[in-house]
Write an enzyme that holds these catalytic residues in place. Structure first.
Site, PDB file in Angstrom:
ATOM      1  N   GLN A 198       0.843  -1.256  -0.014  1.00 50.61           N
ATOM      2  CA  GLN A 198      -0.125   0.073  -0.049  1.00 50.61           C
ATOM      3  C   GLN A 198       1.013   1.288  -0.042  1.00 50.61           C
ATOM      4  O   GLN A 198       1.843   1.317   0.818  1.00 50.61           O
ATOM      5  CB  GLN A 198      -0.871   0.119   1.138  1.00 50.61           C
ATOM      6  CG  GLN A 198      -2.223  -1.283   1.099  1.00 50.61           C
ATOM      7  CD  GLN A 198      -2.918  -0.851   0.125  1.00 50.61           C
ATOM      8  OE1 GLN A 198      -3.167   0.191  -0.366  1.00 50.61           O
ATOM      9  NE2 GLN A 198      -4.058  -1.748   0.084  1.00 50.61           N
ATOM     10  N   GLU A 246      -0.935 -17.191  -2.734  1.00 47.95           N
ATOM     11  CA  GLU A 246      -0.286 -16.181  -3.739  1.00 47.95           C
ATOM     12  C   GLU A 246       0.202 -16.956  -5.039  1.00 47.95           C
ATOM     13  O   GLU A 246       1.071 -17.555  -4.750  1.00 47.95           O
ATOM     14  CB  GLU A 246       0.589 -15.276  -3.031  1.00 47.95           C
ATOM     15  CG  GLU A 246       1.257 -14.146  -3.829  1.00 47.95           C
ATOM     16  CD  GLU A 246       0.459 -13.264  -4.717  1.00 47.95           C
ATOM     17  OE1 GLU A 246       0.396 -13.172  -5.909  1.00 47.95           O
ATOM     18  OE2 GLU A 246      -0.609 -12.766  -4.100  1.00 47.95           O
ATOM     19  N   CYS A 319      -9.609  -2.108  -3.935  1.00 44.19           N
ATOM     20  CA  CYS A 319      -9.554  -0.931  -4.456  1.00 44.19           C
ATOM     21  C   CYS A 319     -10.368  -0.483  -5.703  1.00 44.19           C
ATOM     22  O   CYS A 319     -10.221   0.755  -6.358  1.00 44.19           O
ATOM     23  CB  CYS A 319      -8.031  -0.604  -4.972  1.00 44.19           C
ATOM     24  SG  CYS A 319      -7.603  -1.810  -6.429  1.00 44.19           S
TER      25      CYS A 319
END
Length: 362
Positions: A198, A246, A319
């Site tokens: 971020q 991931e 987002c």
């Protein structure tokens, strides 16, 4: 070129003011709702026009009269002409509109969470041959003060150079394996030049604390799209076990490193596609944490989550409220929306970070 007068009645998704001409909307950058403006048509499209603001005839009390020369020419200054109150109104309306239009839900109660730092908040920038590009082009623009970051860059370096400033400043091209570190909560994270991390640390901490506050305690937590393991590791203190998934190998390797330096025992990381992983996963899950790319979560994964994994709670950080709303529209057959929080992660821009908390239907 003919000059026209219009009243700005609402905003489009990018925060441009909208008036009407020939019964079609005209999008005007720099115009605020309620203002009377003089403008000219710059481009004609099939369903709308793009207008250029010539003069403000009646100014809004929510206008920010900034003096950043050519701010409108560079990305990241989409809303700089609005004061904080107007930026907040725009962002709240955008999120609520997306959920109403896409997921057919009227949200009445939500939280707005912002930081103190409205400028100089970015910990990462990309500079091209020592300069920035004009928005949506590769034309160089000279700007004396890049208002969104305090990072000082070298104007003589050629190429696309990434700068990242956390515990230390690092810079180089995206293929270089350079790292800095960041301390957050009681943990330390290794962050690469091109790692997903971020860009607004102050608000990221508030968002991660919100996730922690809504995590079901002492149960197994599944963190999908776990990146370098930031949320996975932070969630370990309240979970029986946390599993991070991931697909990006570099991020996965960083997560293993971060697990090691923090000496975390109840975290496991897997370098796999999310959908493939949960197809073969059979343990009972308390909370699933989702923090996907802007495109959201694919339907196959959502179907597996609600029909196979069946967590008691889903915490979904996004987002992109439009794809978040679309994903909730699929999940709502099995889950209720308990909470919504809007985080002002990107002041001066139209981008928004939002978190929804979903609980399984009884």
């Amino acid at each position: 070129m003919e000059q026209l007068i219009g009243i700005i009645t609402y905003y489009n998704q990018h925060g441009e003011g909208v008036t009407f001409y020939n019964q079609k909307p005209v999008y005007i950058y720099g115009a605020i709702k309620g203002e009377e403006v003089l403008y000219e048509i710059q481009k004609t499209c099939s369903t709308y026009y793009i207008g250029k603001l010539i003069k403000i005839l009646k100014s809004s009390v929510n206008r920010n009269h900034h003096n950043i020369k050519d701010a409108h020419l560079i990305g990241g200054y989409d809303l700089i002409h609005m004061n904080n109150d107007e930026q907040r109104k725009f962002k709240e309306e955008k999120v609520l509109h997306d959920f109403k239009k896409i997921a057919q839900i009227n949200i009445k109660k939500f939280d707005w969470i912002e930081g103190q730092q409205k400028i100089k908040y970015r910990n990462k920038i990309t500079v091209h041959d020592g300069h920035f590009y004009k928005k949506n082009s590769k034309d160089i623009i000279n700007i004396e003060d890049f208002l969104l970051s305090s990072i000082e860059w070298n104007k003589t370096l050629k190429g696309d150079i990434i700068y990242r400033k956390l515990d230390t400043l690092i810079y180089g091209n995206k293929h270089e394996n350079k790292y800095t570190f960041d301390s957050m909560f009681q943990y330390k994270f290794r962050v690469g030049l091109n790692s997903f991390y971020q860009i607004n640390k102050e608000v990221a901490i508030l968002a991660y604390q919100y996730i922690m506050n809504n995590l079901l305690q002492n149960e197994i937590t599944l963190d999908l799209y776990s990146g370098i393991g930031t949320i996975t590791i932070i969630a370990s203190s309240k979970s029986k076990k946390v599993i991070g998934v991931e697909i990006n190998t570099d991020s996965y390797n960083d997560s293993l490193y971060n697990k090691k330096i923090n000496n975390i025992k109840n975290v496991e990381f897997y370098n796999k596609d999310v959908s493939s992983f949960i197809k073969n996963y059979n343990e009972d899950i308390g909370t699933i944490i989702l923090d996907p790319p802007r495109t959201g979560v694919d339907k196959q994964t959502l179907d597996l989550i609600k029909n196979k994994i069946k967590p008691k709670r889903i915490i979904y950080m996004s987002c992109n409220p439009a794809t978040q709303a679309a994903n909730f529209n699929i999940l709502k057959t099995h889950y209720n929306l308990s909470k919504l929080a809007i985080f002002d992660m990107f002041p001066q821009t139209y981008h928004i970070e939002s978190i929804i908390v979903l609980d399984m239907n009884n």
